[in-house]
Design an enzyme around this catalytic site. Structure first.
Site, PDB file in Angstrom:
ATOM      1  N   PHE A 144     -10.907 -61.933   4.732  1.00 32.90           N
ATOM      2  CA  PHE A 144      -9.798 -62.884   4.580  1.00 32.90           C
ATOM      3  C   PHE A 144      -8.524 -62.088   4.343  1.00 32.90           C
ATOM      4  O   PHE A 144      -8.390 -61.405   3.327  1.00 32.90           O
ATOM      5  CB  PHE A 144     -10.011 -63.881   3.429  1.00 32.90           C
ATOM      6  CG  PHE A 144      -8.909 -64.908   3.422  1.00 32.90           C
ATOM      7  CD1 PHE A 144      -9.004 -66.051   4.206  1.00 32.90           C
ATOM      8  CD2 PHE A 144      -7.737 -64.714   2.697  1.00 32.90           C
ATOM      9  CE1 PHE A 144      -7.959 -66.978   4.261  1.00 32.90           C
ATOM     10  CE2 PHE A 144      -6.695 -65.641   2.739  1.00 32.90           C
ATOM     11  CZ  PHE A 144      -6.808 -66.766   3.522  1.00 32.90           C
ATOM     12  N   ASP A 229      -6.654 -53.581   1.928  1.00 33.03           N
ATOM     13  CA  ASP A 229      -5.935 -54.798   1.558  1.00 33.03           C
ATOM     14  C   ASP A 229      -6.226 -55.078   0.080  1.00 33.03           C
ATOM     15  O   ASP A 229      -7.288 -55.558  -0.290  1.00 33.03           O
ATOM     16  CB  ASP A 229      -6.393 -55.972   2.432  1.00 33.03           C
ATOM     17  CG  ASP A 229      -5.639 -57.260   2.098  1.00 33.03           C
ATOM     18  OD1 ASP A 229      -4.983 -57.300   1.040  1.00 33.03           O
ATOM     19  OD2 ASP A 229      -5.724 -58.218   2.886  1.00 33.03           O
ATOM     20  N   LYS A 258       0.592 -61.017  -3.936  1.00 36.92           N
ATOM     21  CA  LYS A 258       0.195 -61.880  -5.057  1.00 36.92           C
ATOM     22  C   LYS A 258       0.848 -61.457  -6.383  1.00 36.92           C
ATOM     23  O   LYS A 258       1.989 -61.797  -6.635  1.00 36.92           O
ATOM     24  CB  LYS A 258      -1.323 -61.948  -5.163  1.00 36.92           C
ATOM     25  CG  LYS A 258      -1.958 -62.657  -3.953  1.00 36.92           C
ATOM     26  CD  LYS A 258      -3.382 -63.056  -4.250  1.00 36.92           C
ATOM     27  CE  LYS A 258      -4.151 -63.504  -3.019  1.00 36.92           C
ATOM     28  NZ  LYS A 258      -3.891 -64.876  -2.609  1.00 36.92           N
TER      29      LYS A 258
HETATM   30  C1  LIG Z   1      -7.189 -60.063   0.515  1.00 37.44           C
HETATM   31  C2  LIG Z   1      -6.078 -60.988   0.915  1.00 37.44           C
HETATM   32  N1  LIG Z   1      -5.200 -60.599   1.853  1.00 37.44           N
HETATM   33  C3  LIG Z   1      -4.187 -61.390   2.234  1.00 37.44           C
HETATM   34  C4  LIG Z   1      -4.005 -62.643   1.690  1.00 37.44           C
HETATM   35  C5  LIG Z   1      -2.886 -63.521   2.169  1.00 37.44           C
HETATM   36  O1  LIG Z   1      -1.894 -63.645   1.198  1.00 37.44           O
HETATM   37  P1  LIG Z   1      -0.819 -64.832   1.308  1.00 37.44           P
HETATM   38  O2  LIG Z   1      -1.525 -66.106   1.015  1.00 37.44           O
HETATM   39  O3  LIG Z   1       0.233 -64.482   0.280  1.00 37.44           O
HETATM   40  O4  LIG Z   1      -0.279 -64.798   2.709  1.00 37.44           O
HETATM   41  C6  LIG Z   1      -4.895 -63.079   0.712  1.00 37.44           C
HETATM   42  C7  LIG Z   1      -4.749 -64.423   0.114  1.00 37.44           C
HETATM   43  O5  LIG Z   1      -5.639 -64.974  -0.488  1.00 37.44           O
HETATM   44  C8  LIG Z   1      -5.961 -62.235   0.310  1.00 37.44           C
HETATM   45  O6  LIG Z   1      -6.851 -62.613  -0.621  1.00 37.44           O
END
Ligand SMILES: Cc1ncc(COP(=O)(O)O)c(C=O)c1O
Length: 407
Positions: A144, A229, A258
């Site tokens: 994700f 990530d 975040k």
């Molecule tokens: C590992 C990871 N990458 C990227 C994102 C995407 O972040 P955003 O919702 O700020 O676009 C999330 C969101 O839950 C995430 O958990």
């Protein structure tokens, strides 16, 4: 307009006028402070989700609110057409915190991931010498990384992906944590491997020990960039500043988001060393809001909080208690738990309760959490939580599970 007073009044209004892209718990938050939130009817809850880790320091942390207030009185947005006096200090603080030379600020997590993918492809063409249009990026099953069209192109979650095609090319997905599968997928056109050090949306799925160090070695050996990530896993959640550091791994590119915005403004960033980041030149990537002075001031204050190590230490110190109280539920309505730092995935017996139902029952006991897939729930309380407050969460969960099991 009719007066809105109860939770249900606000939920009905939202249902009518806000798109139905979420299925929230029936709690309407009005006020929040630290680890606690209060709804419009005056009910108080312990927030055990922390905005999917966007609130690692709790709600309205005084130092972060102060940084935002101070900056609101100075300047809020310049665009990158001009310099501002907050961007440099923010990038310096973040660069020192994560050990990378340069920072590219964006806003949301998905934008940071998109940015990292673009940097990796460009590095592949300009530095590695991959033939035009052939760059391949390896991703993991169950990933994700956000909701943009390119990112959902390599998602295997039908809910996230279906009916949004045609999809972006150039990605190959392999089983999460399977080093041999990554190695088999790497070819001359491979520019990067994109990995979550822990898969949050999968229910805090932790790869086998040695996977991340092995991936690091493989990427170095094959001249492929390792992109970690850290948007949900990073910034203190697991007891180290970055989740990769739990196994002493240094990725080539980090995506962060975040908690970087302190729960106040959206702030995300890509961090990399100069040899990689220098493929980005004026005009080749950007964002009107990325690096704005308000975001940079808050982001810098977040880096200052993390630089003390205090929040990471609290997460590490409470991991044992968290694990112990959750593991005590195994066989008593819970099938499996996965814990690292102040982050836990709990697989409830699907014959007993769905994750959603478990979260509704937890809310009735004054604890807010969120289900992920099926019967899995995720707990990610603010890193400011105390041992006693953590016990409030695990006691509530114990009650929910025991009651459902008829105990
Ligand atoms: C590992 C990871 N990458 C990227 C994102 C995407 O972040 P955003 O919702 O700020 O676009 C999330 C969101 O839950 C995430 O958990």
């Amino acid at each position: 307009m009719t007066q809105l007073t109860t939770n249900q009044d606000f939920i009905d209004l939202e249902d009518k006028v806000a798109a139905h892209n979420y299925s929230p718990l029936p709690v309407v938050v009005e006020h929040a402070e630290g680890i606690w939130v209060t709804d419009v009817e005056g009910n108080r809850y312990l927030d055990a989700l922390s905005g999917y880790s966007a609130l690692n320091f709790g709600h309205r942390h005084p130092a972060l609110v102060q940084a935002a207030k101070d900056q609101l009185d100075r300047s809020t947005l310049t665009s990158r057409a001009f310099h501002n006096d907050q961007l440099g200090p923010f990038c310096q603080a973040l660069s020192e915190l994560v050990g990378k030379d340069m920072i590219l600020p964006m806003n949301t997590g998905a934008e940071a991931v998109e940015t990292a993918l673009k940097i990796a492809r460009k590095w592949g063409y300009l530095v590695k010498g991959v033939q035009a249009e052939r760059a391949k990026i390896i991703v993991m099953d169950g990933n994700f990384h956000g909701r943009t069209t390119t990112i959902i192109s390599f998602s295997d979650d039908p809910e996230a992906r279906d009916h949004y095609g045609p999809y972006t090319q150039g990605f190959e997905s392999v089983p999460y944590g399977d080093l041999a599968a990554v190695e088999a997928a790497i070819d001359d056109d491979t520019v990067a491997v994109l990995v979550e050090p822990i898969q949050g949306e999968q229910g805090v799925k932790i790869p086998k020990e040695g996977f991340l160090p092995g991936l690091r070695e493989l990427c170095t050996r094959t001249n492929v960039l390792m992109i970690a990530d850290e948007i949900q896993a990073g910034l203190g959640r697991v007891g180290t500043t970055l989740a990769c550091q739990y196994e002493d791994v240094e990725a080539d590119i980090y995506t962060l988001g975040k908690a970087l915005g302190g729960g106040i403004v959206p702030v995300s960033a890509v961090a990399a060393d100069t040899a990689v980041m220098e493929v980005i030149t004026p005009g080749t990537h950007g964002s009107t809001f990325g690096g704005n002075p308000l975001a940079a001031a808050v982001g810098k204050a977040v880096c200052d909080l993390l630089a003390t190590g205090e929040h990471q230490q609290n997460a590490a110190a409470l991991e044992g208690q968290f694990r112990e109280s959750l593991e005590a539920l195994i066989g008593k309505g819970v099938q499996e738990v996965r814990v690292r730092g102040l982050w836990a995935g709990i697989d409830i017996d699907p014959d007993l309760l769905s994750g959603k139902e478990a979260c509704k029952r937890l809310a009735r006991k004054g604890v807010l959490a969120k289900d992920t897939h099926g019967s899995t729930i995720r707990l990610a309380p603010p890193l400011t939580i105390t041992a006693e407050e953590l016990k409030v969460i695990t006691d509530a969960l114990t009650e929910v599970v025991t009651e459902a099991a008829g105990g």
